[in-house]
Write a protein that holds these residues in place. Sequence first.
Motif, PDB file in Angstrom:
ATOM      1  N   ALA A   1      -0.592  -3.820  -7.499  1.00 49.12           N
ATOM      2  CA  ALA A   1       0.767  -4.353  -7.447  1.00 49.12           C
ATOM      3  C   ALA A   1       0.768  -5.856  -7.656  1.00 49.12           C
ATOM      4  O   ALA A   1       1.619  -6.390  -8.356  1.00 49.12           O
ATOM      5  N   SER A   2      -0.198  -6.566  -7.067  1.00 48.34           N
ATOM      6  CA  SER A   2      -0.208  -8.028  -7.199  1.00 48.34           C
ATOM      7  C   SER A   2      -0.590  -8.459  -8.606  1.00 48.34           C
ATOM      8  O   SER A   2      -0.096  -9.465  -9.099  1.00 48.34           O
ATOM      9  N   LYS A   3      -1.444  -7.703  -9.286  1.00 49.36           N
ATOM     10  CA  LYS A   3      -1.817  -8.046 -10.664  1.00 49.36           C
ATOM     11  C   LYS A   3      -0.638  -7.884 -11.606  1.00 49.36           C
ATOM     12  O   LYS A   3      -0.544  -8.549 -12.619  1.00 49.36           O
ATOM     13  N   SER A   4       0.266  -6.986 -11.253  1.00 47.87           N
ATOM     14  CA  SER A   4       1.428  -6.761 -12.115  1.00 47.87           C
ATOM     15  C   SER A   4       2.546  -7.747 -11.811  1.00 47.87           C
ATOM     16  O   SER A   4       3.564  -7.734 -12.476  1.00 47.87           O
ATOM     17  N   GLY A   5       2.358  -8.561 -10.785  1.00 43.05           N
ATOM     18  CA  GLY A   5       3.397  -9.502 -10.410  1.00 43.05           C
ATOM     19  C   GLY A   5       4.432  -8.897  -9.484  1.00 43.05           C
ATOM     20  O   GLY A   5       5.411  -9.527  -9.138  1.00 43.05           O
ATOM     21  N   LYS A   6       4.224  -7.674  -9.059  1.00 43.78           N
ATOM     22  CA  LYS A   6       5.198  -6.981  -8.212  1.00 43.78           C
ATOM     23  C   LYS A   6       4.892  -7.152  -6.732  1.00 43.78           C
ATOM     24  O   LYS A   6       5.730  -6.928  -5.905  1.00 43.78           O
ATOM     25  N   GLY A   7       3.681  -7.547  -6.402  1.00 44.38           N
ATOM     26  CA  GLY A   7       3.305  -7.687  -4.999  1.00 44.38           C
ATOM     27  C   GLY A   7       3.299  -9.137  -4.573  1.00 44.38           C
ATOM     28  O   GLY A   7       3.769 -10.026  -5.272  1.00 44.38           O
ATOM     29  N   LEU A   8       2.757  -9.376  -3.424  1.00 47.44           N
ATOM     30  CA  LEU A   8       2.659 -10.732  -2.921  1.00 47.44           C
ATOM     31  C   LEU A   8       1.512 -11.454  -3.618  1.00 47.44           C
ATOM     32  O   LEU A   8       0.499 -10.849  -3.923  1.00 47.44           O
ATOM     33  N   PRO A   9       1.657 -12.755  -3.841  1.00 49.25           N
ATOM     34  CA  PRO A   9       0.554 -13.487  -4.463  1.00 49.25           C
ATOM     35  C   PRO A   9      -0.641 -13.541  -3.522  1.00 49.25           C
ATOM     36  O   PRO A   9      -0.483 -13.655  -2.314  1.00 49.25           O
ATOM     37  N   ARG A  10      -1.829 -13.448  -4.077  1.00 52.18           N
ATOM     38  CA  ARG A  10      -3.028 -13.407  -3.257  1.00 52.18           C
ATOM     39  C   ARG A  10      -3.701 -14.759  -3.152  1.00 52.18           C
ATOM     40  O   ARG A  10      -4.530 -14.963  -2.299  1.00 52.18           O
ATOM     41  N   LYS A  11      -3.371 -15.676  -4.043  1.00 50.65           N
ATOM     42  CA  LYS A  11      -4.007 -16.978  -4.026  1.00 50.65           C
ATOM     43  C   LYS A  11      -2.942 -18.049  -3.852  1.00 50.65           C
ATOM     44  O   LYS A  11      -1.821 -17.909  -4.301  1.00 50.65           O
ATOM     45  N   HIS A  12      -3.332 -19.112  -3.226  1.00 47.05           N
ATOM     46  CA  HIS A  12      -2.402 -20.206  -2.965  1.00 47.05           C
ATOM     47  C   HIS A  12      -2.945 -21.482  -3.589  1.00 47.05           C
ATOM     48  O   HIS A  12      -4.136 -21.763  -3.510  1.00 47.05           O
ATOM     49  N   MET A  13      -2.061 -22.241  -4.184  1.00 47.77           N
ATOM     50  CA  MET A  13      -2.468 -23.498  -4.770  1.00 47.77           C
ATOM     51  C   MET A  13      -2.288 -24.598  -3.741  1.00 47.77           C
ATOM     52  O   MET A  13      -1.242 -24.690  -3.095  1.00 47.77           O
ATOM     53  N   LYS A  14      -3.314 -25.401  -3.570  1.00 46.79           N
ATOM     54  CA  LYS A  14      -3.223 -26.514  -2.636  1.00 46.79           C
ATOM     55  C   LYS A  14      -2.489 -27.657  -3.306  1.00 46.79           C
ATOM     56  O   LYS A  14      -2.704 -27.951  -4.470  1.00 46.79           O
ATOM     57  N   THR A  15      -1.627 -28.301  -2.540  1.00 44.42           N
ATOM     58  CA  THR A  15      -0.915 -29.450  -3.062  1.00 44.42           C
ATOM     59  C   THR A  15      -1.558 -30.724  -2.536  1.00 44.42           C
ATOM     60  O   THR A  15      -2.146 -30.733  -1.459  1.00 44.42           O
ATOM     61  N   ALA A  16      -1.434 -31.781  -3.295  1.00 48.51           N
ATOM     62  CA  ALA A  16      -2.045 -33.056  -2.921  1.00 48.51           C
ATOM     63  C   ALA A  16      -1.276 -33.696  -1.781  1.00 48.51           C
ATOM     64  O   ALA A  16      -0.052 -33.614  -1.718  1.00 48.51           O
ATOM     65  N   ARG A  17      -2.008 -34.332  -0.881  1.00 45.95           N
ATOM     66  CA  ARG A  17      -1.368 -35.060   0.210  1.00 45.95           C
ATOM     67  C   ARG A  17      -0.833 -36.397  -0.281  1.00 45.95           C
ATOM     68  O   ARG A  17       0.179 -36.869   0.160  1.00 45.95           O
TER      69      ARG A  17
END
Length: 105
Positions: A52-68
């Motif tokens: 489901a997540s590979k199809s874009g239908k599920g929750l994202p599994r990875k998070h992008m870190k933002t710069a402080r």
Amino acid sequence: MPPKPSKPMMCNRKALPVAAKLKLIRKLEKGTSVAKLCEEYGVAQYCVNATASKSGKGLPRKHMKTARETGLDAAVLKWYVQERSVGINVHGVEIMSAANRLVHM
């Protein structure tokens, strides 16, 4: 006393054909429970969630870190562009060194 019948063992990994994955995703979108799909397709819960997540239908599994320090990012980028415009090859160590210099200014 006879032994109790055990559930059939699932394989560690089972590759579903693309057509089966599409059917699985459509059923998931319609509200079919993950547990029911696991039983129907003979796969583990993480397989259904991954499909489901590979199809874009599920929750994202990875998070992008933002710069402080967004100002620091802009300053390092400006330095990098200046160096490259003069024709200097810049390596990762040099970028980190420049960032450290800019932080301590």
